[in-house]
Motif scaffolding. Structure first.
Motif, PDB file in Angstrom:
ATOM      1  N   LEU A 168       4.167 -14.173 -16.175  1.00 50.76           N
ATOM      2  CA  LEU A 168       3.143 -14.514 -15.180  1.00 50.76           C
ATOM      3  C   LEU A 168       1.996 -13.509 -15.140  1.00 50.76           C
ATOM      4  O   LEU A 168       0.834 -13.880 -15.335  1.00 50.76           O
ATOM      5  CB  LEU A 168       3.799 -14.630 -13.805  1.00 50.76           C
ATOM      6  CG  LEU A 168       2.900 -15.093 -12.649  1.00 50.76           C
ATOM      7  CD1 LEU A 168       2.193 -16.402 -12.979  1.00 50.76           C
ATOM      8  CD2 LEU A 168       3.720 -15.231 -11.368  1.00 50.76           C
ATOM      9  N   LYS A 169       2.318 -12.242 -14.940  1.00 45.48           N
ATOM     10  CA  LYS A 169       1.255 -11.236 -14.948  1.00 45.48           C
ATOM     11  C   LYS A 169       0.571 -11.190 -16.309  1.00 45.48           C
ATOM     12  O   LYS A 169      -0.655 -11.034 -16.399  1.00 45.48           O
ATOM     13  CB  LYS A 169       1.814  -9.863 -14.599  1.00 45.48           C
ATOM     14  CG  LYS A 169       0.749  -8.764 -14.558  1.00 45.48           C
ATOM     15  CD  LYS A 169       1.374  -7.408 -14.264  1.00 45.48           C
ATOM     16  CE  LYS A 169       0.331  -6.305 -14.309  1.00 45.48           C
ATOM     17  NZ  LYS A 169       0.935  -4.964 -14.079  1.00 45.48           N
ATOM     18  N   SER A 213       4.101 -23.005 -19.540  1.00 46.35           N
ATOM     19  CA  SER A 213       5.074 -22.995 -18.450  1.00 46.35           C
ATOM     20  C   SER A 213       6.417 -23.482 -18.995  1.00 46.35           C
ATOM     21  O   SER A 213       6.743 -23.251 -20.153  1.00 46.35           O
ATOM     22  CB  SER A 213       4.564 -23.859 -17.295  1.00 46.35           C
ATOM     23  OG  SER A 213       5.464 -23.881 -16.221  1.00 46.35           O
ATOM     24  N   SER A 214       7.185 -24.160 -18.178  1.00 44.78           N
ATOM     25  CA  SER A 214       8.498 -24.660 -18.586  1.00 44.78           C
ATOM     26  C   SER A 214       8.964 -25.673 -17.564  1.00 44.78           C
ATOM     27  O   SER A 214       8.581 -25.611 -16.382  1.00 44.78           O
ATOM     28  CB  SER A 214       9.508 -23.508 -18.664  1.00 44.78           C
ATOM     29  OG  SER A 214      10.831 -23.997 -18.783  1.00 44.78           O
ATOM     30  N   ALA A 223       6.951 -21.467 -12.551  1.00 42.99           N
ATOM     31  CA  ALA A 223       6.289 -22.197 -11.467  1.00 42.99           C
ATOM     32  C   ALA A 223       4.990 -21.500 -11.085  1.00 42.99           C
ATOM     33  O   ALA A 223       3.966 -22.155 -10.810  1.00 42.99           O
ATOM     34  CB  ALA A 223       7.217 -22.294 -10.259  1.00 42.99           C
ATOM     35  N   GLY A 224       5.019 -20.172 -11.078  1.00 42.97           N
ATOM     36  CA  GLY A 224       3.806 -19.416 -10.768  1.00 42.97           C
ATOM     37  C   GLY A 224       2.680 -19.697 -11.741  1.00 42.97           C
ATOM     38  O   GLY A 224       1.496 -19.688 -11.362  1.00 42.97           O
ATOM     39  N   LEU A 225       3.029 -19.962 -12.999  1.00 41.83           N
ATOM     40  CA  LEU A 225       2.010 -20.278 -13.996  1.00 41.83           C
ATOM     41  C   LEU A 225       1.252 -21.562 -13.637  1.00 41.83           C
ATOM     42  O   LEU A 225       0.074 -21.703 -13.981  1.00 41.83           O
ATOM     43  CB  LEU A 225       2.640 -20.432 -15.381  1.00 41.83           C
ATOM     44  CG  LEU A 225       2.951 -19.138 -16.119  1.00 41.83           C
ATOM     45  CD1 LEU A 225       3.746 -19.416 -17.390  1.00 41.83           C
ATOM     46  CD2 LEU A 225       1.661 -18.393 -16.474  1.00 41.83           C
ATOM     47  N   PRO A 228       7.179 -27.384 -21.485  1.00 40.84           N
ATOM     48  CA  PRO A 228       8.194 -27.869 -22.430  1.00 40.84           C
ATOM     49  C   PRO A 228       9.536 -28.039 -21.731  1.00 40.84           C
ATOM     50  O   PRO A 228       9.855 -27.322 -20.773  1.00 40.84           O
ATOM     51  CB  PRO A 228       8.268 -26.752 -23.484  1.00 40.84           C
ATOM     52  CG  PRO A 228       7.047 -25.911 -23.260  1.00 40.84           C
ATOM     53  CD  PRO A 228       6.747 -26.022 -21.808  1.00 40.84           C
ATOM     54  N   GLY A 229      10.321 -28.978 -22.243  1.00 41.13           N
ATOM     55  CA  GLY A 229      11.684 -29.138 -21.773  1.00 41.13           C
ATOM     56  C   GLY A 229      12.642 -28.446 -22.722  1.00 41.13           C
ATOM     57  O   GLY A 229      12.408 -27.311 -23.144  1.00 41.13           O
TER      58      GLY A 229
END
Length: 251
Positions: A119-120, A145-146, A164-166, A189-190
């Motif tokens: 994230l950072k 993300s994911s 989630a933060g992304l 992506p899953g």
């Protein structure tokens, strides 16, 4: 690939964490579509080994050591792209790690490491390229993300929170940079066949795969193709979007 089929012809991209997995597949796809690529990875030797055959074939790709949690390193990578290829048009914030553990057993260091890199690190990458992108009035930023950031995974409170933060970062940056002509999007992506997922116990992998409506895990190249699309002129009016590449898992 060249000519009309090269969606990224003449563009330069920085891809973080691209020494393996989805990042490396994305680098290969970008090169196939005419881009110059800077692979920024904390393990420069591993990244150089991964692209050795591409370099031998005179592909416009270089690897550079980068700790994405360091603002100085991120600035250095952006400057290198400019000096080596004369421009910078695309940033793929792909770098990430896992440090799994249930809440009561997860150390603060492991929590911080995942948030710092996933994230950072993405925020620092955006900060490094945004002055240039604003000045030139264009640019595409893609945050990896994911699905974990949408549905959560037990034992991955740190990873799920980072991913989630992304999404929040993507939407806020899209609003902030959009007026300057800069697009910011995310991919979720899953279950994708990478070293990280294939390290799961076979029965756990099989259970997750059984949740996919397409009845199979994805390949890194399928995520990479989504990144090519979002980076290309074909996505010129897509901003602040989250593109799921999951085979339908999590819907």
């Amino acid at each position: 690939m060249n000519g009309a089929g090269a969606l990224l012809l003449g563009k330069t991209a920085v891809i973080t964490g691209a020494g393996q997995g989805i990042g490396l597949a994305t680098a290969r796809r970008f090169l196939a579509h005419g881009a110059n690529v800077v692979i920024a990875d904390i393990d420069e030797d591993k990244a150089n080994q991964a692209i050795a055959e591409l370099v031998k074939a005179d592909a416009p790709v270089i690897a550079v050591a980068c700790n994405v949690a360091s603002g100085a390193d991120q600035d250095k990578v952006a400057a290198l792209a400019l000096s080596r290829f004369g421009g910078l048009d695309i940033l793929v914030n792909n770098a990430g790690v896992t440090r799994d553990g249930y809440i009561n057993r997860l150390s603060e260091d492991d929590y911080d490491a995942v948030l710092d890199i996933s994230l950072k690190g993405a925020w620092l990458g955006i900060r490094a390229v945004s002055p240039l992108f604003r000045k030139q009035g264009s640019g595409s930023i893609i945050n990896m993300s994911s699905l974990s950031g949408k549905i959560g995974n037990p034992g991955q409170t740190n990873y799920s929170a980072a991913k989630a933060g992304l999404i929040g970062l993507t939407k806020a940056a899209a609003k902030e940079l959009g007026p300057a002509g800069v697009r910011v999007n995310a991919i979720q992506p899953g279950l994708v066949r990478t070293d990280m997922t294939l390290a799961m116990k076979p029965e756990i992998f099989a259970a997750k795969e059984a949740e996919v409506p397409l009845a199979r895990a994805g390949e890194p190249e399928e995520v990479a193709d989504a990144a090519v699309f979002l980076a290309s002129p074909m996505a010129s009016y897509i901003n602040g979007a989250v593109l799921e590449v999951t085979g339908g898992r999590g819907i």
